[in-house]
Write a protein that holds these residues in place. Sequence first.
Motif, PDB file in Angstrom:
ATOM      1  N   SER A 134      33.538  35.220  40.892  1.00 36.06           N
ATOM      2  CA  SER A 134      34.801  35.876  40.542  1.00 36.06           C
ATOM      3  C   SER A 134      35.250  36.835  41.649  1.00 36.06           C
ATOM      4  O   SER A 134      36.403  36.794  42.085  1.00 36.06           O
ATOM      5  CB  SER A 134      34.648  36.639  39.226  1.00 36.06           C
ATOM      6  OG  SER A 134      34.292  35.758  38.171  1.00 36.06           O
TER       7      SER A 134
ATOM      8  N   VAL B 213      38.594  36.418  44.061  1.00 42.01           N
ATOM      9  CA  VAL B 213      39.643  37.445  44.073  1.00 42.01           C
ATOM     10  C   VAL B 213      39.859  37.970  45.486  1.00 42.01           C
ATOM     11  O   VAL B 213      40.997  38.113  45.958  1.00 42.01           O
ATOM     12  CB  VAL B 213      39.283  38.597  43.108  1.00 42.01           C
ATOM     13  CG1 VAL B 213      40.211  39.785  43.319  1.00 42.01           C
ATOM     14  CG2 VAL B 213      39.354  38.126  41.663  1.00 42.01           C
TER      15      VAL B 213
ATOM     16  N   GLN C 180      38.900  29.324  35.586  1.00 37.70           N
ATOM     17  CA  GLN C 180      39.217  30.497  34.780  1.00 37.70           C
ATOM     18  C   GLN C 180      40.009  30.116  33.532  1.00 37.70           C
ATOM     19  O   GLN C 180      39.792  30.660  32.449  1.00 37.70           O
ATOM     20  CB  GLN C 180      40.014  31.503  35.618  1.00 37.70           C
ATOM     21  CG  GLN C 180      39.200  32.173  36.716  1.00 37.70           C
ATOM     22  CD  GLN C 180      38.026  32.954  36.160  1.00 37.70           C
ATOM     23  OE1 GLN C 180      38.160  33.673  35.182  1.00 37.70           O
ATOM     24  NE2 GLN C 180      36.859  32.797  36.779  1.00 37.70           N
TER      25      GLN C 180
ATOM     26  N   LEU D  69      44.714  41.724  39.297  1.00 48.35           N
ATOM     27  CA  LEU D  69      43.942  41.397  38.094  1.00 48.35           C
ATOM     28  C   LEU D  69      44.723  41.748  36.833  1.00 48.35           C
ATOM     29  O   LEU D  69      44.637  41.029  35.820  1.00 48.35           O
ATOM     30  CB  LEU D  69      42.611  42.135  38.121  1.00 48.35           C
ATOM     31  CG  LEU D  69      41.631  41.700  39.226  1.00 48.35           C
ATOM     32  CD1 LEU D  69      40.396  42.573  39.230  1.00 48.35           C
ATOM     33  CD2 LEU D  69      41.240  40.236  39.056  1.00 48.35           C
TER      34      LEU D  69
ATOM     35  N   LEU E 153      42.205  35.007  37.615  1.00 49.83           N
ATOM     36  CA  LEU E 153      41.631  35.653  38.795  1.00 49.83           C
ATOM     37  C   LEU E 153      42.226  35.141  40.093  1.00 49.83           C
ATOM     38  O   LEU E 153      42.207  35.848  41.107  1.00 49.83           O
ATOM     39  CB  LEU E 153      40.109  35.435  38.822  1.00 49.83           C
ATOM     40  CG  LEU E 153      39.288  36.106  37.721  1.00 49.83           C
ATOM     41  CD1 LEU E 153      37.821  35.765  37.889  1.00 49.83           C
ATOM     42  CD2 LEU E 153      39.487  37.605  37.736  1.00 49.83           C
TER      43      LEU E 153
END
Length: 553
Positions: free
Chosen positions: A69, A73, A146, A386, A406
Amino acid sequence: MEWIDSLFFEHSAIQAIVVLSLVTAAGLWLGKMHVWGISLGVTFVFFVGILAGHLGISLDADMLNYAESFGLVLFVYALGLQVGPGFFSSLRHGGVKLNLLSLGVIFIGTAMTVLLSYGLSIPLPDMVGVLCGATTNTPALGAAQQTLKQMGEPSSSAALGAAVAYPLGVVGVILAILVIRKILARPADMEEKETEDHNHPYIAAFQLHNPGIYHKTIKDLALYSHTKFVISRLWRDGKVTIPTGSTELLENDRILVVTTEKDMPTLTLLFGEQENRDWNQEDIDWNSIDRNLVSEHIVVTQAEINGKRLGSLHLRNTYDINISRVLRSGVQILATPDLILQLGDRLTVVGEKTAIKRVAGILGNSVTTLREPNLAAIFIGIVLGLILGSVPLSMPGISSPVKMGLAGGPIIVGILVGCFGPRLHMRTYTTRSANLMLRGIGLSLYLAGIGIDAGAHFFETVVRPEGAIWIGSGFLITVVPVLLMAVVAMRMCGMNFGSTCGMLCGSMANPMALNYVNDSFPGNDASVSYATVYPLGMFMRVVISQVVLMLFL
């Protein structure tokens, strides 16, 4: 030797860092190898992770999820910052046609994914993974995973599909380009030719012979003329001066004008006679033109200047200097009053040395300041991304709200910050090396994580009949849209081979294929087209993978 076992095999934070680091290092090293002129680069981390997972190496589930994650990002946000400044400007002029063709590639591949899922009875999550692998698009895979997690569906099969389809996704675009060259390319496309950027600053000297502008001020000419230009020097009675907006032009004045080449005929009619001397040579010693005036480069490093219009600083009239050109990210820009300055801009300033020194104090001119990473802005941008990715969006025909997730939220915020941040006086500047470092670390973490996660069942999937179907489906999704849109671009739109290949590589998010085109064929048309379509193409790939799952799953 229990400490070795605990370091490499017992689940802990230290074990996760060690394994991810070793997988990343090995993948980056192997990625430098070239086979038939092709290298996978950082993508090889994905395959090393698969091998590690196949050999039984695993990580704590929470640590693995965190690595995937955070890496995703970091990668997509840094990518958004990079493409943001040129995202909206690429949609103008010829970029509109290129982006429409790129969207054609994307929509054909997406439609084929849905049809093949129903026709071959392949679960849609698996098929979306195949789509991401066939288009070599890891951010889209992250967005799809996601979305599946939000819907309560397992996401590992999507990574498996991507891993199986990825190798032919890379090679398939190159094979399609070879077919396009053989069938569609014209002989002229294969020849080296000079390319001109008609928006690049062009310098010329004029002798004033137009009675209509005698005793007119430069400000008046600029107001009534639709042509943008900067008069950087004026020769009168044997002396050279820096003209201001209130300077009146007289008969037989000599002026040095910075404009664009496409506007030269218009300015020739406006001013009179253009001199024959070529002022665009790189070896011109500007400081030798007059000993009282010098030409220097000043870098904008003062945070207060970021986002301000050049004309609002009133530097020309206050300090008797002239700013003729601006170098931004390697591109020369005409220094017009409405130009919005950004940190890192390098201004060409003409004037007396003492005046230039004062202007340098206002603009900053401290290169060391730019080398300091502005980490606060990066983390704030990630938080905003986010937050945006968590906002539920209702769409017609979809029962559950769509979230950008994400991948989608941070890349949108990154694009917006990269494009509009300087205009809002946000200090968003990062050096190219810093941006590449952020992207490299983020992508490496993400690829290592999903590779380890998918590796446990990768090889047994490949040898099964459905594995072969995945490979074949992925190859079709790679090749068919590329070939179809190549015919449209070259036969119906009249585009040349280089521009077409760059558009296709950008729409498939395939830098390896672009490297092959640049190494094999002359000119830089491919790179220009790639840069034009890549931002919108990347954004659409990330969004469309989520929309397909929401609509059809």
